[in-house]
Every structure is written in C-alpha cells, then in structure tokens.
Design an enzyme around this catalytic site. Structure first.
Site, PDB file in Angstrom:
ATOM      1  N   HIS A 177       1.845   1.171 -13.282  1.00  0.00           N
ATOM      2  CA  HIS A 177       2.637  -0.002 -13.671  1.00  0.00           C
ATOM      3  C   HIS A 177       4.114   0.369 -13.648  1.00  0.00           C
ATOM      4  CE1 HIS A 177       3.412  -3.853 -15.590  1.00  0.00           C
ATOM      5  NE2 HIS A 177       4.199  -3.235 -16.459  1.00  0.00           N
ATOM      6  N   ARG A 193     -13.943 -13.442 -11.893  1.00  0.00           N
ATOM      7  CA  ARG A 193     -13.515 -12.046 -11.866  1.00  0.00           C
ATOM      8  C   ARG A 193     -14.709 -11.093 -11.931  1.00  0.00           C
ATOM      9  NH1 ARG A 193      -7.987 -12.232 -12.677  1.00  0.00           N
ATOM     10  NH2 ARG A 193      -7.201 -14.006 -13.865  1.00  0.00           N
ATOM     11  N   ARG A 233      -5.144  -7.860  -9.698  1.00  0.00           N
ATOM     12  CA  ARG A 233      -6.223  -8.610 -10.317  1.00  0.00           C
ATOM     13  C   ARG A 233      -6.540  -7.987 -11.678  1.00  0.00           C
ATOM     14  NH1 ARG A 233      -6.120 -13.088  -8.435  1.00  0.00           N
ATOM     15  NH2 ARG A 233      -8.193 -13.516  -9.283  1.00  0.00           N
ATOM     16  N   ILE A 234      -6.843  -8.833 -12.653  1.00  0.00           N
ATOM     17  CA  ILE A 234      -7.238  -8.340 -13.977  1.00  0.00           C
ATOM     18  C   ILE A 234      -8.697  -7.894 -13.905  1.00  0.00           C
ATOM     19  CG2 ILE A 234      -7.618  -8.979 -16.383  1.00  0.00           C
ATOM     20  CD1 ILE A 234      -5.332 -11.001 -16.080  1.00  0.00           C
ATOM     21  N   ASN A 275      -4.680   3.059 -13.362  1.00  0.00           N
ATOM     22  CA  ASN A 275      -3.735   2.031 -12.921  1.00  0.00           C
ATOM     23  C   ASN A 275      -2.312   2.581 -12.968  1.00  0.00           C
ATOM     24  OD1 ASN A 275      -2.938  -0.674 -12.187  1.00  0.00           O
ATOM     25  ND2 ASN A 275      -2.214  -0.948 -14.286  1.00  0.00           N
ATOM     26  N   GLY A 324       0.778  -1.235   0.000  1.00  0.00           N
ATOM     27  CA  GLY A 324       0.000   0.000   0.000  1.00  0.00           C
ATOM     28  C   GLY A 324       0.806   1.279   0.000  1.00  0.00           C
ATOM     29  N   THR A 325       2.039   1.242  -0.527  1.00  0.00           N
ATOM     30  CA  THR A 325       2.832   2.467  -0.520  1.00  0.00           C
ATOM     31  C   THR A 325       2.259   3.534  -1.448  1.00  0.00           C
ATOM     32  OG1 THR A 325       4.359   1.664  -2.221  1.00  0.00           O
ATOM     33  CG2 THR A 325       4.934   1.210   0.076  1.00  0.00           C
ATOM     34  N   ASN A 326       1.707   3.122  -2.581  1.00  0.00           N
ATOM     35  CA  ASN A 326       1.093   4.110  -3.472  1.00  0.00           C
ATOM     36  C   ASN A 326      -0.207   4.660  -2.881  1.00  0.00           C
ATOM     37  OD1 ASN A 326       2.604   4.696  -5.961  1.00  0.00           O
ATOM     38  ND2 ASN A 326       2.533   2.486  -6.254  1.00  0.00           N
TER      39      ASN A 326
END
Length: 212
Positions: A131, A87, A113-114, A129, A34-36
């Site tokens: 990345h 999903r 998760r996708i 998102n 959870g750093t972001n």
C-alpha cells in the site's frame, strides 16, 4: 525517475539475513501496470529472492501486467471480476487456480479488489499486500492524494499481511519517503514506487521467515 532524497526502510534487514533455503511458490494478483509484479520477478531472476511465480492472475482485461508476464515468460490468467456474482465467487476461483498450481503464498501486487475470508482462510497468514502510505495512515484508495491533501511531510509505502479490514494486518516492512515542497501527485508517486520495488521482495522473504 530520480530519488532526490534518501529514504528510510524499517525494519533494517539485509538480503543475507533473508536467504531462503526452500524456494517459495508465489501466486501474484495484479490489476494494473504490474510494476511491482515485475520488480518481484526481476528480484527472482537476479537471485535476490528464492522463489518462483507459477501464475499471475489479473482481473482487468486491459491491464498491462499481462504484457509484462508474457515478456517474463510467466503464465497468466484473466479472472474478470465483472463476470462473477460476488467477491466470494471471485476469490474461490482464485483459490482454485492457485491451489492447482501449488502456490503457497499469495502476493497482491496492485490488486484493486477487497479480499474475503474465502481467500484469507485458504492461505492463512500467507496473503501479502502493498500500500502506498505509511500505514495505519491514509488507508484505502488515493492514498498519495490523501497524504498531499493532509500536507504531511513524510509518507511512504507499507508491505503487510492482508486481513479482512482494508489495508490492515501485521506490518512486515515500511519505507518512508519525504514529501518535497514542489511535489506533485506524479513525482511523489514515482518516488514511492521506487521504494515499493525495493521493499516488496525483501518483505516477501521476511514473511517467509516469520510465518513459514
């Protein structure tokens, strides 16, 4: 964590350019440390991002992000993906929760998760998102390992709108990070993470300006 060499962020935008008159309501998805998530919450607390986080959803019962949410006085709920048939069922539960909290942007801050059309169609152009590579290079898992194995000289991180194709969708903001001759997976990951924490709040504000 020491940033030995300067990074390059593109596009160049100032915080002043991204001041938002109406606060955003962010629903955050996270799977790990959870750093972001913490960086976004800190940016909000420091009045660098005009937003609130009504709810954090995490899918891993052991995720340390839960502790960060508690420390930040942010409500969190566990949706263990192993307890859902597929999903789509997980995403529907996410949508239902976020809608009940009147969330208007979904922030995938290390969400492993996708996502499916269920989530993307519920929040069109409002799912973001991050990345750890300069997309479109090194999509998918172990992006930093991929960059080291490819022996490229520069990598970095990307914030983008989520789409059905993994690690695709319109790019909002990127930060380039040079790969040093003595870099290990850990040292490179640490320097990329520093840049992630810088650009994620900026990219959220930029998305709000671009996609309303």
């Amino acid at each position: 964590m020491e940033n030995a060499t300067p990074s390059f962020i593109s596009p160049q935008v100032s915080r002043e350019e991204l001041i938002l008159e109406i606060p955003l309501k962010l629903g955050v998805l996270a799977s790990g440390s959870g750093t972001n998530f913490e960086a976004i919450a800190n940016a909000i607390n420091q009045q660098q991002l005009n937003a609130t986080i009504p709810l954090l959803i995490y899918n891993n019962p052991q995720a340390k992000v839960k502790e960060k949410a508690t420390a930040l006085n942010i409500e969190s709920k566990l949706l263990n993906h192993r307890e859902f048939k597929g999903r789509e069922d997980l995403d529907q539960a996410i949508v239902d929760l976020f809608k009940s909290y009147q969330v208007d942007w979904v922030i995938m801050a290390g969400w492993m998760r996708i996502v499916t059309p269920v989530l993307l169609e519920a929040f069109p152009n409002h799912v973001i998102n991050i990345h750890p590579s300069l997309l479109p290079s090194f999509k998918g898992i172990k992006a930093i390992e991929q960059a080291l194995e490819a022996k490229v000289k520069i990598t970095g991180c990307t914030v983008h709108l989520a789409s059905l194709e993994v690690d695709s969708g319109p790019i909002l903001l990127q930060a380039a990070v040079p790969i040093l001759p003595n870099d290990t997976l850990e040292t490179l990951h640490n320097r990329i993470q520093i840049e992630e924490h810088k650009i994620f709040p900026l990219a959220i504000a930029l998305a709000a300006k671009l996609y309303y």
